[in-house]
Design a protein around this motif. Sequence first.
Motif, PDB file in Angstrom:
ATOM      1  N   VAL A 175       0.809  -1.149   0.064  1.00 25.33           N
ATOM      2  CA  VAL A 175      -0.111  -0.106  -0.108  1.00 25.33           C
ATOM      3  C   VAL A 175       0.831   1.142   0.095  1.00 25.33           C
ATOM      4  CG1 VAL A 175      -2.137  -0.904   1.104  1.00 25.33           C
ATOM      5  CG2 VAL A 175      -0.068  -0.124   2.620  1.00 25.33           C
ATOM      6  N   ARG A 176       0.252   2.281  -0.501  1.00 23.82           N
ATOM      7  CA  ARG A 176       1.077   3.672  -0.444  1.00 23.82           C
ATOM      8  C   ARG A 176       0.125   4.861   0.153  1.00 23.82           C
ATOM      9  NH1 ARG A 176       4.784   6.273  -5.157  1.00 23.82           N
ATOM     10  NH2 ARG A 176       4.708   8.334  -3.783  1.00 23.82           N
ATOM     11  N   GLN A 177       0.621   5.582   0.862  1.00 29.23           N
ATOM     12  CA  GLN A 177      -0.170   6.624   0.969  1.00 29.23           C
ATOM     13  C   GLN A 177       0.838   7.915   0.983  1.00 29.23           C
ATOM     14  OE1 GLN A 177      -2.564   6.967   4.609  1.00 29.23           O
ATOM     15  NE2 GLN A 177      -2.909   9.043   4.710  1.00 29.23           N
ATOM     16  N   ASN A 178       0.514   8.835   0.030  1.00 24.79           N
ATOM     17  CA  ASN A 178       1.627   9.998  -0.159  1.00 24.79           C
ATOM     18  C   ASN A 178       2.820   9.300  -0.456  1.00 24.79           C
ATOM     19  OD1 ASN A 178      -0.752  11.652  -0.355  1.00 24.79           O
ATOM     20  ND2 ASN A 178      -0.532  11.928   1.868  1.00 24.79           N
ATOM     21  N   ASN A 179       3.765   9.790   0.573  1.00 24.94           N
ATOM     22  CA  ASN A 179       5.294   9.457   0.516  1.00 24.94           C
ATOM     23  C   ASN A 179       5.747   8.127   1.182  1.00 24.94           C
ATOM     24  OD1 ASN A 179       4.055  11.177   2.489  1.00 24.94           O
ATOM     25  ND2 ASN A 179       6.401  11.196   3.419  1.00 24.94           N
ATOM     26  N   LEU A 180       4.426   7.389   1.809  1.00 26.09           N
ATOM     27  CA  LEU A 180       4.846   6.182   2.595  1.00 26.09           C
ATOM     28  C   LEU A 180       4.457   5.017   1.733  1.00 26.09           C
ATOM     29  CD1 LEU A 180       3.488   7.435   6.019  1.00 26.09           C
ATOM     30  CD2 LEU A 180       5.754   7.990   4.958  1.00 26.09           C
ATOM     31  N   ILE A 181       5.353   4.014   1.842  1.00 29.31           N
ATOM     32  CA  ILE A 181       4.962   2.763   1.162  1.00 29.31           C
ATOM     33  C   ILE A 181       5.250   1.569   2.135  1.00 29.31           C
ATOM     34  CG2 ILE A 181       5.654   1.248  -1.039  1.00 29.31           C
ATOM     35  CD1 ILE A 181       7.009   4.089  -1.999  1.00 29.31           C
ATOM     36  N   GLY A 182       4.028   0.761   2.216  1.00 27.34           N
ATOM     37  CA  GLY A 182       4.157  -0.447   3.208  1.00 27.34           C
ATOM     38  C   GLY A 182       3.972  -1.683   2.505  1.00 27.34           C
ATOM     39  N   LEU A 183       4.836  -2.549   2.758  1.00 26.78           N
ATOM     40  CA  LEU A 183       4.653  -4.098   2.109  1.00 26.78           C
ATOM     41  C   LEU A 183       4.602  -5.061   3.131  1.00 26.78           C
ATOM     42  CD1 LEU A 183       7.814  -3.802  -0.420  1.00 26.78           C
ATOM     43  CD2 LEU A 183       5.596  -2.791  -0.836  1.00 26.78           C
ATOM     44  N   SER A 184       3.760  -5.927   3.091  1.00 25.61           N
ATOM     45  CA  SER A 184       3.648  -7.031   4.239  1.00 25.61           C
ATOM     46  C   SER A 184       4.654  -7.894   4.065  1.00 25.61           C
ATOM     47  CB  SER A 184       2.361  -7.794   3.885  1.00 25.61           C
ATOM     48  OG  SER A 184       1.342  -7.216   4.329  1.00 25.61           O
ATOM     49  N   PHE A 185       5.635  -7.997   3.062  1.00 21.94           N
ATOM     50  CA  PHE A 185       6.516  -9.262   2.640  1.00 21.94           C
ATOM     51  C   PHE A 185       7.700  -8.591   2.602  1.00 21.94           C
ATOM     52  CE2 PHE A 185       4.555  -7.169  -1.075  1.00 21.94           C
ATOM     53  CZ  PHE A 185       5.432  -6.681  -1.884  1.00 21.94           C
ATOM     54  N   HIS A 186       8.670  -9.531   2.340  1.00 22.42           N
ATOM     55  CA  HIS A 186      10.396  -9.189   2.179  1.00 22.42           C
ATOM     56  C   HIS A 186      10.773  -9.133   0.754  1.00 22.42           C
ATOM     57  CE1 HIS A 186      11.283  -9.399   6.586  1.00 22.42           C
ATOM     58  NE2 HIS A 186      10.241 -10.338   6.571  1.00 22.42           N
ATOM     59  N   SER A 187      10.620  -7.943   0.399  1.00 22.08           N
ATOM     60  CA  SER A 187      11.182  -7.790  -1.284  1.00 22.08           C
ATOM     61  C   SER A 187      12.557  -7.906  -1.428  1.00 22.08           C
ATOM     62  CB  SER A 187      10.782  -6.508  -1.812  1.00 22.08           C
ATOM     63  OG  SER A 187      10.960  -5.329  -0.683  1.00 22.08           O
ATOM     64  N   GLU A 188      13.453  -7.770  -0.049  1.00 19.00           N
ATOM     65  CA  GLU A 188      14.540  -7.831  -0.380  1.00 19.00           C
ATOM     66  C   GLU A 188      15.255  -9.120  -0.203  1.00 19.00           C
ATOM     67  OE1 GLU A 188      12.909  -7.395   2.439  1.00 19.00           O
ATOM     68  OE2 GLU A 188      13.907  -8.117   4.012  1.00 19.00           O
ATOM     69  N   LEU A 189      14.532 -10.280   0.192  1.00 21.27           N
ATOM     70  CA  LEU A 189      15.036 -11.624   0.067  1.00 21.27           C
ATOM     71  C   LEU A 189      14.787 -12.578  -1.130  1.00 21.27           C
ATOM     72  CD1 LEU A 189      13.825 -12.610   3.810  1.00 21.27           C
ATOM     73  CD2 LEU A 189      15.999 -11.736   2.748  1.00 21.27           C
ATOM     74  N   THR A 190      14.281 -11.867  -2.317  1.00 23.28           N
ATOM     75  CA  THR A 190      14.492 -12.282  -3.616  1.00 23.28           C
ATOM     76  C   THR A 190      15.559 -11.475  -4.452  1.00 23.28           C
ATOM     77  OG1 THR A 190      12.884 -10.933  -4.604  1.00 23.28           O
ATOM     78  CG2 THR A 190      12.023 -12.760  -3.324  1.00 23.28           C
ATOM     79  N   ASP A 191      15.664 -11.893  -5.653  1.00 17.21           N
ATOM     80  CA  ASP A 191      16.798 -11.271  -6.429  1.00 17.21           C
ATOM     81  C   ASP A 191      15.972 -10.246  -7.309  1.00 17.21           C
ATOM     82  OD1 ASP A 191      15.395 -12.984  -8.427  1.00 17.21           O
ATOM     83  OD2 ASP A 191      17.446 -13.752  -9.020  1.00 17.21           O
ATOM     84  N   ASN A 192      14.712  -9.851  -6.998  1.00 17.25           N
ATOM     85  CA  ASN A 192      13.670  -8.880  -7.707  1.00 17.25           C
ATOM     86  C   ASN A 192      13.919  -7.590  -6.925  1.00 17.25           C
ATOM     87  OD1 ASN A 192      11.367  -7.301  -8.150  1.00 17.25           O
ATOM     88  ND2 ASN A 192      10.708  -9.208  -9.113  1.00 17.25           N
ATOM     89  N   LEU A 193      14.226  -6.869  -8.062  1.00 16.35           N
ATOM     90  CA  LEU A 193      14.295  -5.328  -7.570  1.00 16.35           C
ATOM     91  C   LEU A 193      13.407  -4.324  -7.782  1.00 16.35           C
ATOM     92  CD1 LEU A 193      18.099  -4.893  -9.320  1.00 16.35           C
ATOM     93  CD2 LEU A 193      17.439  -5.510  -6.742  1.00 16.35           C
ATOM     94  N   THR A 194      12.099  -4.875  -8.171  1.00 17.45           N
ATOM     95  CA  THR A 194      10.974  -3.907  -8.561  1.00 17.45           C
ATOM     96  C   THR A 194      10.731  -3.049  -7.629  1.00 17.45           C
ATOM     97  OG1 THR A 194      10.042  -5.928  -9.683  1.00 17.45           O
ATOM     98  CG2 THR A 194       8.385  -3.945  -8.866  1.00 17.45           C
ATOM     99  N   TRP A 195      10.575  -3.402  -6.114  1.00 16.34           N
ATOM    100  CA  TRP A 195      10.173  -2.701  -5.101  1.00 16.34           C
ATOM    101  C   TRP A 195      10.888  -1.471  -4.491  1.00 16.34           C
ATOM    102  CZ3 TRP A 195       4.906  -2.401  -4.325  1.00 16.34           C
ATOM    103  CH2 TRP A 195       4.293  -3.393  -4.936  1.00 16.34           C
ATOM    104  N   HIS A 196      12.333  -2.096  -4.925  1.00 16.23           N
ATOM    105  CA  HIS A 196      13.634  -1.021  -4.432  1.00 16.23           C
ATOM    106  C   HIS A 196      13.559  -0.098  -5.524  1.00 16.23           C
ATOM    107  CE1 HIS A 196      14.217  -4.277  -1.719  1.00 16.23           C
ATOM    108  NE2 HIS A 196      14.896  -3.475  -0.842  1.00 16.23           N
ATOM    109  N   MET A 197      13.436  -0.473  -6.696  1.00 21.71           N
ATOM    110  CA  MET A 197      13.386   0.609  -7.932  1.00 21.71           C
ATOM    111  C   MET A 197      12.219   1.544  -8.065  1.00 21.71           C
ATOM    112  SD  MET A 197      15.577   0.743 -10.086  1.00 21.71           S
ATOM    113  CE  MET A 197      16.383  -0.212 -11.397  1.00 21.71           C
ATOM    114  N   TYR A 198      11.092   1.066  -7.308  1.00 17.78           N
ATOM    115  CA  TYR A 198       9.697   1.779  -7.516  1.00 17.78           C
ATOM    116  C   TYR A 198      10.060   2.910  -6.131  1.00 17.78           C
ATOM    117  CZ  TYR A 198       5.060   2.974  -6.173  1.00 17.78           C
ATOM    118  OH  TYR A 198       3.933   3.683  -5.711  1.00 17.78           O
ATOM    119  N   PHE A 199      10.713   2.446  -5.025  1.00 21.02           N
ATOM    120  CA  PHE A 199      11.211   3.338  -3.962  1.00 21.02           C
ATOM    121  C   PHE A 199      12.214   4.609  -4.375  1.00 21.02           C
ATOM    122  CE2 PHE A 199      13.576   4.271   0.017  1.00 21.02           C
ATOM    123  CZ  PHE A 199      12.485   5.023   0.663  1.00 21.02           C
ATOM    124  N   LEU A 200      13.171   4.012  -5.091  1.00 20.07           N
ATOM    125  CA  LEU A 200      14.126   5.006  -5.512  1.00 20.07           C
ATOM    126  C   LEU A 200      13.610   6.007  -6.456  1.00 20.07           C
ATOM    127  CD1 LEU A 200      17.635   3.275  -5.928  1.00 20.07           C
ATOM    128  CD2 LEU A 200      16.836   4.661  -4.118  1.00 20.07           C
TER     129      LEU A 200
END
Length: 225
Positions: free
Chosen positions: A189-214
Motif C-alpha cells: 500500500v501507499r499513502q503519499n510518500n509512505l509505502i508499506g509491504l507485508s512481505f520481504h522484497s529484499e529476500l528475492t533477487d527481484n528489484l521491482t520494489w526498491h526501484m519503485y522506492f528510489l
Amino acid sequence: MAQEKSKNIDVNVGVLALQGGFIEHISHLHQCAKIISEKDDNPYCFKITEARTVSEIEILDGIIIPGGETTAMSILMGKNDQELLKALQRFAIAKPVLGTCAGLIMIANNIKGQMEMGQLKIGGIDVTVCRNAYGAQLQSFEAPLTITDCDVSDSRSTPMVFIRAPSIESIDSNKVQVLATYKNVPVAVRQNNLIGLSFHSELTDNLTWHMYFLKTVINEKFLVK
Ligand SMILES: NC(=O)CC[C@H](N)C(=O)O
C-alpha cells in the motif's frame, strides 16, 4: 566525441539499521543505484547508508524500515526520550519511507496484536495491520503477487517472501492506494510518500520494489511543492 555527463545531484537513501534485515536492503539499493547510474543521461549520485542515529536519519532523502521484530524496534526507538522515534515521525511527514514487514507495522496507524504493554509506532499510513496474521516462522511461504498499480513494473512476477508477516486488515482512508494484492487481499500500500509491504522484497533477487522506492525518492526530492 561523447562527453562524460557529470553526476552531480546527490540522493541520500538510508536503511534503519537498529535491528532486523537491513543488510539485504542495502544490497538491493546498491544494485538499483548501479542500474540507474549506468544510464547515459543519469544526473544522480546515490549515497546509500545504514542509519542508526538522529543525525544519520535527518540527512536522508528516503529511508527503508526493514523487517525484523517491531517489539524490539519499539524498545530501541523508545530510548533517550524517544529521540529516534520522534526523528522518524518528523521524517515520515515529509519524505519517502518504505516499510517492509515489521517496517509496514511501524508505519501503520493501527496495529492489532501488539505486545502486552503496547508498542511504539511511527504511523502515517491509514491502515489497520494485524501482526503475525500470515502465521508463525514455520509457516513462512513464498507467493506470487498481483500488481494493481501501473507505476509498479514487475516484469517477472517473482514470488515474494512472507515471514511472520502482518496482514493489512483494513484500509481506513481513501488516501491509501493498493499497489499489490495476494489472494485479493492488499499486501502493498501507499499513502503519499509512505509505502508499506507485508512481505520481504529484499529476500528475492527481484528489484521491482526498491526501484519503485528510489524513483519515489527522486520524484519527491524534486517535486515543486
Ligand atoms: N518478518 C518480520 O518483519 C516479522 C514482523 C514481526 N512479526 C513483528 O510483528 O514485528
